[in-house]
Design a protein around this motif. Structure first.
Motif: not given
Length: 165
Positions: A18, A21-22, A25, A38, A42, A49, A53, A58, A60-61, A81
């Protein structure tokens, strides 16, 4: 944290994933292809998503996100990812998210000292939603400055992660 999905079993370092990933992003690309991903992901792959999770990621990462093939008003994407932890038991098939696939794999692209693996996003088709006509968008991959930036980013991550470990 142990995560079991179908016949796969993972041991995930959620806190490290996490955190990483932050940071990713905050650094993602701002080219039209990525902005389109982006903006529309969704709607075109609603399962992606929540799937990511579960691993502490994320959407977006991605470490790598690359478009390929255009079909009229659609763009195909693949991405990678990074998840910190390990694959305890490899399953027999990739994950089908209806409009895309995820294939967990041992890492071959990134150099981290810590145990990690990659979730490879494959075959995701997304409708072009940006105001910029797709036919007029020039791929940043055709510009030398983009290639230089991408290689510096990948090589910098490898060096940075070896030093920080």
């Amino acid at each position: 944290m142990i995560l079991e999905i179908d016949d796969w079993k993972f041991d995930i370092d959620m806190e490290r994933t996490m955190e990483y990933s932050a940071n990713e992003a905050a650094e993602h690309c701002d080219c039209p292809y990525c902005r389109n991903f982006y903006a529309a992901v969704d709607e075109h792959c609603s399962a992606l998503r929540p799937f990511l999770a579960q691993f502490g990621l994320d959407i977006e990462a991605p470490d790598v996100l690359y478009p390929y093939d255009t079909y009229w008003d659609r763009m195909c994407y693949e991405g990678k990812y990074v998840v910190f932890g390990s694959i305890i038991k490899a399953g027999t098939k990739r994950f089908d998210l209806l409009n895309a696939y995820i294939w967990p794999m041992e890492d071959i692209e990134f150099s981290f000292e810590e145990p990690h693996f990659v979730l490879s996003l494959e075959e995701l088709e997304i409708i072009w939603v940006l105001d910029e006509p797709l036919k007029d968008v020039v791929s940043p991959a055709n510009e030398p400055s983009f290639l230089k930036k991408m290689w510096q980013r990948l090589l910098g991550k490898a060096s940075k992660n070896k030093i920080e470990s």
